[in-house]
Design an enzyme around this catalytic site. Structure first.
Site, PDB file in Angstrom:
ATOM      1  CG  ASN A   1      -1.887  -1.270   1.285  1.00  0.00           C
ATOM      2  OD1 ASN A   1      -2.500  -1.487   0.197  1.00  0.00           O
ATOM      3  ND2 ASN A   1      -2.215  -1.720   2.353  1.00  0.00           N
TER       4      ASN A   1
ATOM      5  CG  HIS B   1      -7.115   2.588   0.579  1.00  0.00           C
ATOM      6  ND1 HIS B   1      -6.028   1.552   0.791  1.00  0.00           N
ATOM      7  CD2 HIS B   1      -8.060   2.077   1.437  1.00  0.00           C
ATOM      8  CE1 HIS B   1      -6.279   0.752   1.590  1.00  0.00           C
ATOM      9  NE2 HIS B   1      -7.287   0.985   1.947  1.00  0.00           N
TER      10      HIS B   1
ATOM     11  CD  GLU C   1     -13.195   2.237   3.678  1.00  0.00           C
ATOM     12  OE1 GLU C   1     -12.656   1.785   2.580  1.00  0.00           O
ATOM     13  OE2 GLU C   1     -13.639   1.071   4.782  1.00  0.00           O
TER      14      GLU C   1
ATOM     15  CB  SER D   1      -9.204  -1.575   1.426  1.00  0.00           C
ATOM     16  OG  SER D   1     -10.434  -2.145   1.920  1.00  0.00           O
TER      17      SER D   1
HETATM   18  C1  LIG Z   1      -5.680   0.371   6.265  1.00  0.00           C
HETATM   19  C2  LIG Z   1      -6.964   0.910   6.627  1.00  0.00           C
HETATM   20  C3  LIG Z   1      -7.252   1.116   8.130  1.00  0.00           C
HETATM   21  C4  LIG Z   1      -6.222   0.729   9.324  1.00  0.00           C
HETATM   22  O1  LIG Z   1      -5.203   1.525   9.162  1.00  0.00           O
HETATM   23  P1  LIG Z   1      -3.718   1.167   9.949  1.00  0.00           P
HETATM   24  O2  LIG Z   1      -3.035   2.406  10.110  1.00  0.00           O
HETATM   25  O3  LIG Z   1      -3.139   0.123   8.967  1.00  0.00           O
HETATM   26  O4  LIG Z   1      -4.262   0.285  11.073  1.00  0.00           O
HETATM   27  C5  LIG Z   1      -8.479   1.826   8.358  1.00  0.00           C
HETATM   28  N1  LIG Z   1      -9.336   2.072   7.044  1.00  0.00           N
HETATM   29  C6  LIG Z   1      -8.947   1.579   6.148  1.00  0.00           C
HETATM   30  C7  LIG Z   1      -9.970   1.966   4.969  1.00  0.00           C
HETATM   31  C8  LIG Z   1      -7.810   1.045   5.655  1.00  0.00           C
HETATM   32  O5  LIG Z   1      -7.763   0.695   4.476  1.00  0.00           O
END
Ligand SMILES: *Cc1c(COP(=O)(O)O)cnc(C)c1O
Length: 390
Positions: A50, A207, A175, A179
């Protein structure tokens, strides 16, 4: 007498995962140079990270982290309300506020913790949550733990949300970029519903930040929205920004409330100040140098064009996240293995991370891939098509 764990049926649960090809195990990366990873002695091009802008291994970022270490030492030594909050954290918060326009921001060690904190701070057994079905596990988990009534609306379906929602009952969750699909939420329309029904609107842009919008401001900027169009915004530093941790942004009053009532915030050792320092410098770099974002877009466009030539359906994603939905877990694993033989590391994403029968390759194209590397992936996919006859 059996084991103390017997009542959990651990063996049965693991067996079930194995039977359905959904068993997971850790893969240890022996070394990592830029976007090349070595696993068990073999080197692969990493199409599974990522690290969208390729910043996590960037020489300047490594230097900033070292500077931060020299200035502040390793750990923060305490939770934020004790002595863990420093000028390094304050500078990062101020930089984010200026960058995105929010009046107030606080920092967390992870996005997972930040989402738990937000959702639990707002909800109780008398409130309702309206979450996109494909919302991240951290949001769904927190929703369940909060005791609130969880209503999940169909993915990106504003009508489905409208049908479920009741005025002044709680929180709408979506979101910026999803993801596992890379598509965007219709934020303008959801904001309208949030305003009309007087419900709180939360956007998780893990993202989108750094990737979308002018100066990498994220999906709100891409959709011509202002930061004040959402009530709460969160995003993470572990993806495009290349470091770790997360922030929650909102009104002064809401952030004061979090500082006073969020147990995830109050009872956790604060982010290392060196992390805050390097993160601030990275955000400044993203704002002043658009070449990372431009290179990413160029690579993604190139990949999509080549993929289309192979006859794969076009994804809805203009981001790094380029899923190829294959259906069964077996097929996803087979593709992923064949690609590995071709020197490309692509993860097979299976249920329960994604809905049943939507197992997929989650390819991530990053700014530091070369066109030759992307060509190698395309060749690998072509090879899969030849070898896998359905
Ligand atoms: C990766 C992710 C998280 C969690 O974030 P981390 O810092 O990896 O714990 C939260 N929300 C979304 C949409 C994510 O993709």
């Amino acid at each position: 007498m059996g084991s103390k764990f017997d009542f959990l049926s651990i063996d049965k649960k693991l067996e079930e995962r194995k039977k359905t090809n959904n068993f997971r195990k850790l893969v240890c990366v022996d070394s990592r140079i830029d976007n090349l990873i070595t696993i068990d002695g073999s080197q692969y091009i990493n199409f599974s990270s990522n690290d969208y802008l390729g910043l996590s291994t960037h020489p300047k970022i490594k230097e900033f982290w070292q500077q931060g270490l020299d200035l502040w030492g390793a750990g923060s030594g305490a939770s934020p309300l004790v002595t863990g909050f420093s000028k390094a954290h304050k500078n990062l918060q101020d930089t984010i506020c200026e960058w995105l326009g929010f009046s107030s921001v606080i920092l967390f060690n992870s996005g997972f913790a930040a989402n738990q904190a937000i959702v639990k701070a707002i909800n109780n057994k008398n409130t309702s949550i309206y979450a996109d079905r494909l919302s991240h596990a951290s949001l769904q988990e927190a929703s369940l733990l909060s005791g609130a009534r969880l209503n999940r609306f169909h993915h990106n379906d504003v009508q489905s949300l409208s049908r479920l929602i009741k005025p002044q009952t709680g929180l709408i969750i979506t979101e910026g970029v999803f993801s596992m699909d890379g598509d965007e939420a219709p934020l303008v329309e959801i904001k309208k519903i949030a305003d009309e029904t007087c419900n709180i609107f939360l956007v998780d842009d893990a993202h989108g930040i750094g990737v979308h919008g002018h100066k990498g401001k994220g999906t709100l900027a891409k959709q011509n929205m202002k930061c004040t169009d959402v009530d709460i915004f969160m995003s993470t530093f572990g993806k495009a920004i290349g470091t770790m941790g997360a922030f929650v942004a909102g009104s002064n009053e809401f952030i004061e409330y979090m500082i006073n009532f969020s147990r995830e915030y109050i009872y956790s050792t604060h982010m290392p100040p060196s992390v805050a320092y390097v993160t601030q410098k990275t955000i400044e770099m993203i704002q002043s140098d658009s070449s990372f974002q431009e290179k990413l877009k160029f690579n993604v466009d190139y990949f999509k064009k080549q993929l289309l030539k192979l006859g794969f359906p076009e994804s809805n994603s203009t981001t790094s996240i380029q899923p190829i939905v294959l259906g069964s877990s077996e097929k996803a694993i087979l593709y992923s293995e064949l690609l590995r033989e071709h020197g490309c590391y692509v993860g097979a994403i299976r249920p329960p991370t994604v809905p049943q029968n939507t197992a997929r390759l989650r390819i991530t194209i990053t700014a530091n891939h070369t066109l030759a590397q992307i060509d190698q992936l395309i060749e690998g996919l072509e090879n899969c098509l030849i070898k896998i006859i359905e």
